[in-house]
Design an enzyme around this catalytic site. Sequence first.
Site, PDB file in Angstrom:
ATOM      1  N   ASP A  95      -6.405  -4.457   4.478  1.00 48.96           N
ATOM      2  CA  ASP A  95      -6.798  -5.867   4.444  1.00 48.96           C
ATOM      3  C   ASP A  95      -8.326  -5.959   4.523  1.00 48.96           C
ATOM      4  OD1 ASP A  95      -7.063  -8.616   4.767  1.00 48.96           O
ATOM      5  OD2 ASP A  95      -6.557  -8.558   6.892  1.00 48.96           O
ATOM      6  N   ASP A 149      -6.942 -11.650   7.064  1.00 42.89           N
ATOM      7  CA  ASP A 149      -5.789 -12.558   7.093  1.00 42.89           C
ATOM      8  C   ASP A 149      -4.488 -11.832   7.416  1.00 42.89           C
ATOM      9  OD1 ASP A 149      -5.276 -11.207   4.746  1.00 42.89           O
ATOM     10  OD2 ASP A 149      -5.125 -13.000   3.475  1.00 42.89           O
ATOM     11  N   ASP A 163      -4.941  -6.324   0.459  1.00 46.68           N
ATOM     12  CA  ASP A 163      -5.384  -6.998  -0.757  1.00 46.68           C
ATOM     13  C   ASP A 163      -6.105  -6.031  -1.687  1.00 46.68           C
ATOM     14  OD1 ASP A 163      -7.986  -6.775   0.467  1.00 46.68           O
ATOM     15  OD2 ASP A 163      -7.583  -8.640   1.535  1.00 46.68           O
ATOM     16  N   ASP A 183       3.749  -2.218 -11.600  1.00 43.45           N
ATOM     17  CA  ASP A 183       5.175  -2.478 -11.441  1.00 43.45           C
ATOM     18  C   ASP A 183       5.549  -3.658 -12.333  1.00 43.45           C
ATOM     19  OD1 ASP A 183       7.694  -2.072 -10.254  1.00 43.45           O
ATOM     20  OD2 ASP A 183       6.777  -1.771  -8.299  1.00 43.45           O
ATOM     21  N   ASP A 202      11.044  -1.926 -12.966  1.00 44.81           N
ATOM     22  CA  ASP A 202      11.887  -2.197 -11.809  1.00 44.81           C
ATOM     23  C   ASP A 202      13.297  -2.620 -12.222  1.00 44.81           C
ATOM     24  OD1 ASP A 202      12.008  -2.898  -8.771  1.00 44.81           O
ATOM     25  OD2 ASP A 202      12.745  -4.704  -9.777  1.00 44.81           O
ATOM     26  N   GLU A 249      13.179   2.784 -13.112  1.00 42.40           N
ATOM     27  CA  GLU A 249      13.871   2.894 -11.831  1.00 42.40           C
ATOM     28  C   GLU A 249      15.365   3.051 -12.074  1.00 42.40           C
ATOM     29  OE1 GLU A 249      14.510   0.461  -7.641  1.00 42.40           O
ATOM     30  OE2 GLU A 249      14.076  -0.634  -9.481  1.00 42.40           O
ATOM     31  N   HIS A 263       8.836   2.161  -1.429  1.00 39.36           N
ATOM     32  CA  HIS A 263       8.869   0.905  -0.676  1.00 39.36           C
ATOM     33  C   HIS A 263      10.269   0.438  -0.334  1.00 39.36           C
ATOM     34  CE1 HIS A 263       9.621  -0.167  -4.813  1.00 39.36           C
ATOM     35  NE2 HIS A 263      10.096  -1.330  -4.411  1.00 39.36           N
ATOM     36  N   ASP A 264      11.287   1.021  -0.958  1.00 40.22           N
ATOM     37  CA  ASP A 264      12.674   0.640  -0.689  1.00 40.22           C
ATOM     38  C   ASP A 264      13.391   1.638   0.218  1.00 40.22           C
ATOM     39  OD1 ASP A 264      12.858  -1.772  -2.059  1.00 40.22           O
ATOM     40  OD2 ASP A 264      13.294  -0.804  -3.975  1.00 40.22           O
TER      41      ASP A 264
END
Length: 583
Positions: A52, A56, A60, A129, A231, A289, A356-357
């Site tokens: 970050d 916030d 990013d 992605d 994806d 994927e 990430h999954d």
Amino acid sequence: MIKKQLLLIALFFASLASMTAQENKTTIVKSSDAKWWKEAVIYQIYPRSFKDSDGDGIGDIKGIISKLDYLKSLGIDAVWLSPIYDSPNDDNGYDISNYREILKDFGTMADFDLLLKEMHKRNIKLIMDMVVNHSSDEHEWFKQSKSSRDNKYRDYYYWWPAEKGTPPYRWSFFDVKSNAWKYDATTNAYYLHYFSQKQPDLNWNNPALRKEIYDIMAFWLNKGIDGFRMDAFQFISKDDTFPELPKEIVKNTLEIIKFYGNGPRLHEHIQEMNREVLSKYPDAMTVSEGAGDSPEAAMKFVDPARKELNLAYHFESVDIGNHVREFGLVKYKDIFSRYDEVFKDKGWLSIFLANHDQPRMVSKFGNDTPQFRAISSKMLSTFVMTMRGTPYNFNGDEIGMVNIRFDKIEDYNDVDTRNKYEELKNAGGDLHAFLENKKQTSRENGRTPFQWNARANGGFTTGKPWLKVNPNYTFINAEAQEKDPNSVLNYYRKLVKVRKANPVLQYGKYTLLDRENPNVFSYLRELDGKKIVIVLNFTEKESSYNLGFSTEKSRILLANYPKSKSIKNNTLRPYEAVILELK
């Protein structure tokens, strides 16, 4: 005498010319098969959790830019960036409301352009992605589609008129006991959502929709990106008659792919996409994927003769339950060997243990206790980097980050976990058992912020992080490992160098060794007479192995223990990994 000398000289040059021609021939053969994406090491960034820059609490684009020199130091060749498109974030960016805009949380298009420029300056490629099985329900296409039955965008999605009765049941990934058909009163019809209710499925049977998607892909490729990770791509084609499902269907990933995806026009659509877009960008990489429910199905996506995609990755290697020790290492070896057998002469695979999954790699396949975390993390990275295929690493695995194991549902942001918790709660189920299971299996484990240093929030943000930082950041962090030559991080860098210095680890033949060994995964890589053996102990106990040949005259290219004794006694210490070059 002079004639004899001239004859010998002539023969010498003829022989030299023949050798040169043969070398050129060999070079041509190899270069025709060589691709940058076969030789690359790919690093996935989950942007919300990476770095970050503005306090916030959300990672990013500027945060990523600030860490590009770190990425360069890893030796990686490409970054797979999870979605940064405009989105209401029901599924953390995998629900896209505008494919040509950047989500404000992440920055601006100018920030993206700078990111791409700075990455390319460092010879790092960028893989975006591309989520086109579904959009957000806040996308303008869907707003128009639901407004009336005669709207031109109506057939961009799947609708079932209520007067036809209840549509054939389909269960949703994120709402297991809920129907994937959601009723909408505006037009008295149901729309299909394989995932969240806010992720309506796009109707690829509509040529106008397909053209929109191809234009979006060209938009990003024209910006200079280097490829796409597609994806949920096995679901883009569906049998739009929606027949009743077999009663014996089992609700696991492979069964869902078989009956919910892989529709009759799947490969027709991909081949059209290749003709209309991908063929015009021959250096761009595409990876699908899932790619089917078997090695043979996966091959259809990437067989060069079919002109579809470049790489496939499958779920079998991660869809094994809570831990590889429960699944069984012999069965685990067989998964990789079955796929390699099908792909040994053509096509190309991705090798990965986390994304990430998934939960953290070391928590699922290794041992995240203080005693074994670092050594097992090194062993697993050795596996990913030495198997045949393109290696993918998830951000944080290079420093051995582990599962956070949340205690209460309020800690979870994940739509999948929250929805299933509510369903179980409404059904009077065992919520404690559910949360205990999620401590090991939740994909939120892999999404906690990157641990940069021992300062507040692991140096990820100066504000309140969107998801809790693992408290172990005080001793598991990149800054501390930079200073330690034996750290997980510095071992990872050595691995990348070993892989790149040895084409046999990129293109070499794979042969499984000592198959029945329940503790050790060992295999041989061969190319042009060079042989490298990899032996990996997947357990916390000392384990012996039998390769079937002597390694006495071999040399160690890399090992995760400072001094390896495995060559002499064919025994590995807990989670030991050794890369041997045979003489």
